[in-house]
Design an enzyme around this catalytic site. Structure first.
Site, PDB file in Angstrom:
ATOM      1  CG  ASP A 291      -0.219  -0.150   2.516  1.00 37.35           C
ATOM      2  OD1 ASP A 291       1.028  -0.039   2.536  1.00 37.35           O
ATOM      3  OD2 ASP A 291      -0.889  -0.388   3.544  1.00 37.35           O
ATOM      4  N   GLY A 292       2.135   1.174   0.044  1.00 30.29           N
ATOM      5  CA  GLY A 292       2.947   2.395   0.008  1.00 30.29           C
ATOM      6  C   GLY A 292       2.995   3.147   1.321  1.00 30.29           C
TER       7      GLY A 292
ATOM      8  CG  ASP B 247      15.923  -5.775  -0.331  1.00 27.32           C
ATOM      9  OD1 ASP B 247      16.296  -6.927  -0.048  1.00 27.32           O
ATOM     10  OD2 ASP B 247      14.868  -5.281   0.094  1.00 27.32           O
TER      11      ASP B 247
HETATM   12  P1  AMP Z   1      11.663  -4.385   3.422  1.00 25.78           P
HETATM   13  O1  AMP Z   1      11.533  -5.820   3.763  1.00 25.78           O
HETATM   14  O2  AMP Z   1      10.928  -3.453   4.338  1.00 25.78           O
HETATM   15  O3  AMP Z   1      13.078  -3.968   3.219  1.00 25.78           O
HETATM   16  O4  AMP Z   1      10.894  -4.185   2.009  1.00 25.78           O
HETATM   17  C1  AMP Z   1      11.141  -4.969   0.889  1.00 25.78           C
HETATM   18  C2  AMP Z   1      10.520  -4.319  -0.313  1.00 25.78           C
HETATM   19  O5  AMP Z   1       9.120  -4.173  -0.157  1.00 25.78           O
HETATM   20  C3  AMP Z   1      11.055  -2.936  -0.638  1.00 25.78           C
HETATM   21  O6  AMP Z   1      11.093  -2.804  -2.037  1.00 25.78           O
HETATM   22  C4  AMP Z   1      10.024  -2.029  -0.030  1.00 25.78           C
HETATM   23  O7  AMP Z   1       9.967  -0.773  -0.662  1.00 25.78           O
HETATM   24  C5  AMP Z   1       8.750  -2.811  -0.271  1.00 25.78           C
HETATM   25  N1  AMP Z   1       7.710  -2.512   0.706  1.00 25.78           N
HETATM   26  C6  AMP Z   1       7.662  -2.886   2.011  1.00 25.78           C
HETATM   27  N2  AMP Z   1       6.536  -2.456   2.597  1.00 25.78           N
HETATM   28  C7  AMP Z   1       5.842  -1.786   1.649  1.00 25.78           C
HETATM   29  C8  AMP Z   1       4.583  -1.117   1.629  1.00 25.78           C
HETATM   30  N3  AMP Z   1       3.796  -1.050   2.714  1.00 25.78           N
HETATM   31  N4  AMP Z   1       4.201  -0.558   0.467  1.00 25.78           N
HETATM   32  C9  AMP Z   1       4.956  -0.633  -0.631  1.00 25.78           C
HETATM   33  N5  AMP Z   1       6.136  -1.249  -0.675  1.00 25.78           N
HETATM   34  C10 AMP Z   1       6.581  -1.824   0.445  1.00 25.78           C
HETATM   35 MG    MG Z   2      14.079  -2.507   2.699  1.00 20.36          MG
END
Ligand code: AMP
Ligand code: MG
Length: 494
Positions: free
Chosen positions: A124-125, A251
């Site tokens: 959801d961003g 990442d």
């Molecule tokens: P993370 O595990 O938080 O490092 O996120 C992994 C990927 O998922 C990254 O590309 C983040 O930008 C994306 N992401 C995580 N949570 C959200 C969210 N609520 N909305 C959009 N993208 C998300």
């Molecule tokens: Mg991340």
């Protein structure tokens, strides 16, 4: 000093070719309110601290109004998640507003949680208040500990509902770093076999941040060695302070060696080398004791990505092996010696430090308190006996005899040096924090914030900016987890 309207924005990242990112605006948040803001971090970009209390500040950092001069974008990257290639990811909920030159260098300013981007996939961003407060507090706690990290300017909340395991409310955390480029940013172009882009990205990092690599026979080899060394030192710091990142996916690994992307992180309470801070990490891939190996694994992922620029696989391997492990081991030993009050490196230290961790593992004392209290012990056993002098450490052990036996070894090792107690004790208090961001402390600040009281977030922040100082007004934050925090679990959900 700048006002919000006169921040001198520039954005070197936006000068990369357009397929490195997507330009787009944040999505406004309804009824934004300011949870917390850091005058110190404002100072990094020369922003007048008086600006923090203007109503416009909240509007700008909610993403509701464009900051004059900013040129928001979301960057693309890929990565390995939990050891598996995950393909394209990217800033799914982060908007890079641009870069502002501060008194000590440039800082990219990023809103996290300000709406969907082309890289959001099915999400959801948004970010929730809970995870935004955790990121804000931990960024600044790590900076207070002297550990390389992205920084956090502020948290803005909103009443907008966000669905996670339960319905929570939205927030945006504004973070700063010289760059948010990740290992996965390089893996992205390598997997697409777009060598021009791979080189452009590496050249961007070298030009902006590591100009010294230019002088090397192969600048990309020098860059990989630089990342290897910094990552080794970073993870040595994490181990020494008892920090667990929780999601060391490629990442989430900074090309600058910063702690990046605070999610289900944790600080060790009762020591357990196998501790898994991320409730979603079933196999313990990112447990405390696994972090050093995972750093190595991640560097190999980066090395594979950079291989076309470096040459053969043997050169990549040499660059990693000659940088990461020596930096990790050397730095870890230095940090642990300092924590133990040892000023000199002597043969046998590795064994002694190994034995120390063995005793901690057997007895599970509170990790932070153990070292802090050790700094109060005299270098010689007092005539009054152990009970009197050694209580601060002994009391952390159920098995007092185990504590006594270890303290005898420690004193013997101290005896090999000539430092006075006063000098050694002062040195130990300067490296062994009294206050770290324990889960229960973050949780209590979050609970208060949910109830509309943001003062606890500010109190925790103020305390953790000076983690080595005695702060009687914050004595409560030095405590091991209270009973209510027994079953606290932190997952990837944020
Ligand atoms: P993370 O595990 O938080 O490092 O996120 C992994 C990927 O998922 C990254 O590309 C983040 O930008 C994306 N992401 C995580 N949570 C959200 C969210 N609520 N909305 C959009 N993208 C998300
Ligand atoms: Mg991340």
């Amino acid at each position: 000093m700048h006002t919000l309207e006169t921040l001198p924005f520039d954005n070197a990242f936006a000068r990369l070719p357009p397929h490195f990112y997507t330009r787009l605006h944040p999505e406004p948040l309804p009824r934004p309110y300011l949870v917390a803001a850091s005058a110190e971090v404002a100072g990094l970009i020369g922003l007048d601290p008086a600006e923090l209390s203007r109503p416009e500040f909240t509007q700008f950092f909610a993403g509701n109004r464009p900051l004059p001069g900013s040129d928001p974008l979301a960057a693309v990257y890929s990565g390995h998640q939990f050891g598996v290639w995950a393909g394209q990811l990217g800033d799914g909920r982060a908007h890079l507003l641009g870069e502002v030159a501060g008194p000590a260098g440039g800082w990219e300013i990023q809103l996290k949680g300000a709406g969907q981007t082309p890289y959001s996939r099915f999400a959801d961003g948004r970010a929730v208040l809970r995870s935004s407060i955790r990121e804000y507090l931990c960024s600044e706690a790590m900076a207070g500990l002297g550990i390389p990290t992205t920084r956090a300017l502020c948290v803005v909340g909103s009443s907008a509902p966000v669905r996670r395991e339960t319905i929570e409310t939205a927030a945006v955390v504004t973070r700063l770093a010289p760059s948010f480029i990740r290992f996965g940013s390089f893996e992205h172009w390598r997997v697409l076999r777009q060598m021009d882009e791979l080189r452009q990205l590496a050249d961007h990092v070298i030009e902006r941040f590591r100009p010294e690599c230019r002088a090397a026979a192969n600048p990309y080899d020098a860059l990989l060695r630089d990342v290897g060394r910094r990552t080794g030192e970073l993870i040595a710091h994490w181990q020494a302070v008892g920090f667990m990142h929780g999601v060391m996916n490629t990442d989430n690994m900074s090309i600058l060696g910063l702690t990046l992307d605070y999610g289900p992180f944790g600080f060790m309470d009762a020591f357990d080398a196998g501790h898994i801070c991320n409730h979603s990490d079933d196999d313990g891939r990112y447990s405390y004791k696994s972090q050093p190996q995972i750093g190595h694994w991640n560097l190999y992922a980066l090395g594979r990505a950079l291989a076309p620029l470096i040459g053969d696989q043997a050169a990549v391997q040499a660059a990693i092996e000659e940088s990461y492990a020596p930096a990790f081991e050397g730095h870890f030993m230095d940090l642990m010696r300092a924590k133990l009050g040892l000023a000199q490196a002597l043969p046998g230290d590795e064994d002694f430090i190994g034995e120390t961790f063995g005793v901690l593992q057997q007895n599970h004392p509170d990790y932070t308190q153990f070292f802090r209290q050790l700094g109060r012990l005299p270098g010689r056993e007092d005539a009054a006996g152990r009970g009197a002098t050694d209580a601060p450490v002994r009391d952390l052990f159920i098995d007092r005899a185990a504590a006594d036996a270890w303290i005898v070894l420690w004193r013997a090792r101290l005896g090999a040096e000539g430092r006075s107690d006063a000098e050694r004790q002062a040195a130990m208090q300067a490296v062994n924090p009294k206050y770290v961001l324990r889960n229960w402390i973050a949780e209590s600040a979050i609970r208060a914030a949910r109830a509309g009281d943001y003062s606890e977030v500010t109190a925790v922040h103020d305390c953790l900016r000076h983690p080595f100082d005695e702060q009687p007004e914050y004595e409560r934050f030095a405590a091991a987890p209270p009973d209510w925090a027994e079953g606290l679990a932190v997952s990837c959900s944020s």
